[in-house]
Scaffold this active site. Sequence first.
Site, mmCIF file in Angstrom:
data_model
loop_
_atom_site.group_PDB
_atom_site.id
_atom_site.type_symbol
_atom_site.label_atom_id
_atom_site.label_comp_id
_atom_site.label_asym_id
_atom_site.label_seq_id
_atom_site.Cartn_x
_atom_site.Cartn_y
_atom_site.Cartn_z
ATOM 1 N N ASP A 1 0.765 -1.072 -0.061
ATOM 2 C CA ASP A 1 -0.002 0.006 -0.028
ATOM 3 C C ASP A 1 0.930 1.083 0.103
ATOM 4 O O ASP A 1 1.838 1.317 0.986
ATOM 5 C CB ASP A 1 -0.958 0.018 1.352
ATOM 6 C CG ASP A 1 -1.918 -0.997 1.180
ATOM 7 O OD1 ASP A 1 -2.197 -1.648 0.066
ATOM 8 O OD2 ASP A 1 -2.578 -1.081 2.289
ATOM 9 N N ASP B 1 -13.624 -5.155 -2.785
ATOM 10 C CA ASP B 1 -13.737 -5.370 -1.369
ATOM 11 C C ASP B 1 -15.189 -5.706 -0.996
ATOM 12 O O ASP B 1 -15.896 -5.003 -0.787
ATOM 13 C CB ASP B 1 -13.291 -3.773 -1.014
ATOM 14 C CG ASP B 1 -12.040 -3.491 -1.375
ATOM 15 O OD1 ASP B 1 -11.227 -4.127 -1.259
ATOM 16 O OD2 ASP B 1 -11.670 -2.211 -1.374
#
Length: 256
Positions: free
Chosen positions: A12, A131
Amino acid sequence: MSLAVRVIPCLDVDAGRVVKGVHFENLKDAGDPVELAAEYYRQGADEITFLDVTASSSHRNTMIDVVSRTAEQVFIPMTVGGGVRTPEDVDSLLRCGADKVGVNTAAINDPSLISRVADRFGNQVLVLSVDARREKGEQHTQSGFEVTTMGGRKSTGIDAIWWVKRAEQLGAGEILLNSMDADGTKEGFDLEMIRAVRKEVKIPIIASGGAGKVEDFPPAIEAGADAVLAASVFHYGILTIADVKAELKKHGYTVR
């Protein structure tokens, strides 16, 4: 399963730096995504996934710089996601060294983005990032799994299983299936969700969210995933890529 199972670390990146703690003693700067990607390449990772968590246009050039510098040192496929909104965004990432590009929220807002990207660059370039979580509160989906955005904070009311089927029809080449319920728990992947998606799509599934120990990985493949992705277990040095591959091999899966 004849194809080798892929083991993929996920980085990330926020404004050019890796977020989520990273503990590698041999790195001069554990927050530098290029150094970290090179470390995983040395460890034997099959691919690298970068997620641009800032993903605002102001940081787009920062991410392009990260990808192009990584491409000079890392010779395995790189997927870059986060803030990809147009085929032009895809083009600029591919030109600087990405092999695949992940789309998420922009595809939910405009599903035609999937077909436009697939038609222009080929299905193999497009990874649909989903997600998903078990539905909560007011939302009722047929499968019991719903798509979320904003890192799981925002409900969409969209059935996750319906969405992956639709995305496959539109030209997605791969599904990055991230369980928001399992994410960060280190209690294992959401096997029920993987099975539900596997039943409905033929394209490869990358399982994400929940890896905590080496024993968590083979069940994800057994449930139908083609690849496994993890972040903190690798960043914190809890597991190495080799540990995961050895465990998969022990269960009879082919690894590179």
